[in-house]
Write a protein that holds these residues in place. Structure first.
Motif, PDB file in Angstrom:
ATOM      1  N   VAL A  74       3.579 -14.403  16.948  1.00 15.93           N
ATOM      2  CA  VAL A  74       2.226 -14.558  17.495  1.00 15.93           C
ATOM      3  C   VAL A  74       1.701 -13.196  17.960  1.00 15.93           C
ATOM      4  N   ASP A  75       2.571 -12.469  18.634  1.00 20.84           N
ATOM      5  CA  ASP A  75       2.225 -11.151  19.141  1.00 20.84           C
ATOM      6  C   ASP A  75       1.880 -10.194  17.986  1.00 20.84           C
ATOM      7  N   PHE A  76       2.723 -10.243  16.936  1.00 26.57           N
ATOM      8  CA  PHE A  76       2.525  -9.406  15.742  1.00 26.57           C
ATOM      9  C   PHE A  76       1.170  -9.707  15.099  1.00 26.57           C
ATOM     10  N   ARG A  77       0.853 -11.014  14.985  1.00 30.32           N
ATOM     11  CA  ARG A  77      -0.427 -11.405  14.366  1.00 30.32           C
ATOM     12  C   ARG A  77      -1.610 -10.803  15.122  1.00 30.32           C
ATOM     13  N   LYS A  78      -1.476 -10.830  16.444  1.00 28.98           N
ATOM     14  CA  LYS A  78      -2.588 -10.342  17.274  1.00 28.98           C
ATOM     15  C   LYS A  78      -2.696  -8.830  17.288  1.00 28.98           C
ATOM     16  N   LYS A  79      -1.537  -8.165  17.542  1.00 26.81           N
ATOM     17  CA  LYS A  79      -1.604  -6.727  17.835  1.00 26.81           C
ATOM     18  C   LYS A  79      -1.260  -5.806  16.675  1.00 26.81           C
ATOM     19  N   VAL A  80      -0.309  -6.209  15.842  1.00 28.05           N
ATOM     20  CA  VAL A  80       0.198  -5.269  14.828  1.00 28.05           C
ATOM     21  C   VAL A  80      -0.388  -5.528  13.436  1.00 28.05           C
ATOM     22  N   ARG A  81      -0.531  -6.808  13.080  1.00 26.93           N
ATOM     23  CA  ARG A  81      -0.965  -7.152  11.726  1.00 26.93           C
ATOM     24  C   ARG A  81      -2.253  -6.449  11.287  1.00 26.93           C
ATOM     25  N   PRO A  82      -3.270  -6.377  12.156  1.00 29.21           N
ATOM     26  CA  PRO A  82      -4.498  -5.707  11.714  1.00 29.21           C
ATOM     27  C   PRO A  82      -4.249  -4.278  11.236  1.00 29.21           C
ATOM     28  N   GLU A  83      -3.272  -3.601  11.868  1.00 31.26           N
ATOM     29  CA  GLU A  83      -2.994  -2.205  11.500  1.00 31.26           C
ATOM     30  C   GLU A  83      -2.138  -2.071  10.251  1.00 31.26           C
ATOM     31  N   VAL A  84      -1.281  -3.075   9.990  1.00 28.68           N
ATOM     32  CA  VAL A  84      -0.336  -2.918   8.869  1.00 28.68           C
ATOM     33  C   VAL A  84      -0.670  -3.798   7.666  1.00 28.68           C
ATOM     34  N   LYS A  85      -1.764  -4.531   7.795  1.00 30.45           N
ATOM     35  CA  LYS A  85      -2.151  -5.458   6.734  1.00 30.45           C
ATOM     36  C   LYS A  85      -2.314  -4.739   5.389  1.00 30.45           C
ATOM     37  N   ASP A  86      -2.979  -3.591   5.408  1.00 30.63           N
ATOM     38  CA  ASP A  86      -3.224  -2.864   4.156  1.00 30.63           C
ATOM     39  C   ASP A  86      -1.925  -2.332   3.552  1.00 30.63           C
ATOM     40  N   THR A  87      -1.026  -1.888   4.435  1.00 26.59           N
ATOM     41  CA  THR A  87       0.278  -1.402   3.962  1.00 26.59           C
ATOM     42  C   THR A  87       1.019  -2.517   3.238  1.00 26.59           C
ATOM     43  N   PHE A  88       1.038  -3.693   3.857  1.00 23.43           N
ATOM     44  CA  PHE A  88       1.744  -4.810   3.226  1.00 23.43           C
ATOM     45  C   PHE A  88       1.050  -5.243   1.934  1.00 23.43           C
ATOM     46  N   ALA A  89      -0.286  -5.164   1.914  1.00 20.77           N
ATOM     47  CA  ALA A  89      -1.014  -5.549   0.694  1.00 20.77           C
ATOM     48  C   ALA A  89      -0.609  -4.637  -0.461  1.00 20.77           C
ATOM     49  N   LEU A  90      -0.419  -3.334  -0.158  1.00 20.57           N
ATOM     50  CA  LEU A  90       0.043  -2.393  -1.183  1.00 20.57           C
ATOM     51  C   LEU A  90       1.477  -2.699  -1.604  1.00 20.57           C
ATOM     52  N   LEU A  91       2.321  -3.000  -0.585  1.00 23.45           N
ATOM     53  CA  LEU A  91       3.728  -3.291  -0.874  1.00 23.45           C
ATOM     54  C   LEU A  91       3.882  -4.560  -1.708  1.00 23.45           C
ATOM     55  N   ALA A  92       2.911  -5.452  -1.593  1.00 27.36           N
ATOM     56  CA  ALA A  92       2.971  -6.687  -2.380  1.00 27.36           C
ATOM     57  C   ALA A  92       2.915  -6.377  -3.872  1.00 27.36           C
ATOM     58  N   LEU A  93       2.364  -5.215  -4.214  1.00 27.63           N
ATOM     59  CA  LEU A  93       2.267  -4.823  -5.626  1.00 27.63           C
ATOM     60  C   LEU A  93       3.600  -4.301  -6.158  1.00 27.63           C
ATOM     61  N   GLY A  94       4.490  -3.943  -5.234  1.00 28.28           N
ATOM     62  CA  GLY A  94       5.800  -3.461  -5.664  1.00 28.28           C
ATOM     63  C   GLY A  94       6.472  -2.635  -4.583  1.00 28.28           C
ATOM     64  N   GLN A  95       7.806  -2.589  -4.654  1.00 25.29           N
ATOM     65  CA  GLN A  95       8.545  -1.772  -3.689  1.00 25.29           C
ATOM     66  C   GLN A  95       9.150  -0.581  -4.406  1.00 25.29           C
ATOM     67  N   ALA A  96       9.284   0.532  -3.675  1.00 24.87           N
ATOM     68  CA  ALA A  96       9.881   1.734  -4.268  1.00 24.87           C
ATOM     69  C   ALA A  96      10.757   2.454  -3.242  1.00 24.87           C
TER      70      ALA A  96
END
Ligand SMILES: [Zn+2]
Length: 227
Positions: A9-31
């Motif tokens: 819950v805490d992550f959704r509120k405070k951290v997710r907005p900042e890392v959402k784009d990073t994860f969206a990129l990672l969804a395309l592949g890991q390296a």
């Protein structure tokens, strides 16, 4: 579990907005460039002590950071999770470095060094056979880590032994022969929160401080595998 759920819950509120784009990129592949093999122990928090981010490391964790030797001719159903992860990781990801990371106060190393396992845990007892060569080195008076208490010395010797086990895998042998892979032995001291790397020229685990990290980084740059 309460802590984990509240954490989400805490992550959704405070951290997710900042890392959402990073994860969206990672969804395309890991390296990830590193295969990190560590103990299941809850205190071995590489994301904290090596300041890693999502996508940095491909990870194998098990009790005692043990790697079964590769057995040529073993029938497919008997290959374990470790062999599968080593082959998948090295064959599919741009991995240039493998770290085997042991740690102080390890329950598996404690059981192995005492020669007895508490409780009705036959699977755990059976699993520890992959650390028996490490125990033999301890019992034959190995010098490395001899200033440490018995189970912590075993943990250091076990890191080196598991690196040898890794070298029994054909894919690891091929990459090493082609200078496309480096192997590292790390040891995390929980009480001091220090990370050590095995330094072959000194035959000891040396704490990774700024000075030693600079030496290691130079070495990595100089031997950066051709891709
Ligand atoms: Zn452990």
């Amino acid at each position: 579990m309460k802590k984990l759920l509240n954490g989400i819950v805490d992550f959704r509120k405070k951290v997710r907005p900042e890392v959402k784009d990073t994860f969206a990129l990672l969804a395309l592949g890991q390296a990830p460039d590193t295969l990190f093999i560590a103990c299941s122990d809850s205190r071995v928090a590489a994301n904290v002590f090596a300041s890693t981010e999502p996508g940095d490391m491909f990870v194998i964790r098990n009790v005692g950071n043990l790697i079964p030797r590769y057995q040529e001719g073993t029938e497919a159903p008997h290959f374990g999770a470790e062999a599968a992860a080593i082959q998948f990781g090295l064959a599919n990801l741009p991995i240039t470095d493998v770290v085997v990371c042991g740690h102080s106060e390890c329950g598996a190393m404690g059981a192995l060094s005492q020669g007895e396992v508490q409780g009705d845990v036959p699977a755990f007892k059976c699993w520890l056979r992959h650390g028996e060569d490490s125990l033999r080195k301890l019992e034959s008076g190995a010098r490395i880590g001899s200033h440490l208490e018995r189970r912590n010395q075993l943990s250091q010797l076990n890191v080196l032994e598991q690196l040898e086990h890794l070298k029994t895998y054909p894919i690891v042998q091929e990459r090493l022969a082609a200078d496309k892979l480096r192997l590292h032995g790390w040891y995390f001291d929980i009480k001091e929160a220090y990370v050590y790397e095995y330094e072959p020229s000194e035959e000891r685990f040396r704490v990774i401080d700024e000075t030693y990290a600079a030496t290691l980084l130079k070495r990595v740059v100089a031997s950066d595998p051709e891709r």
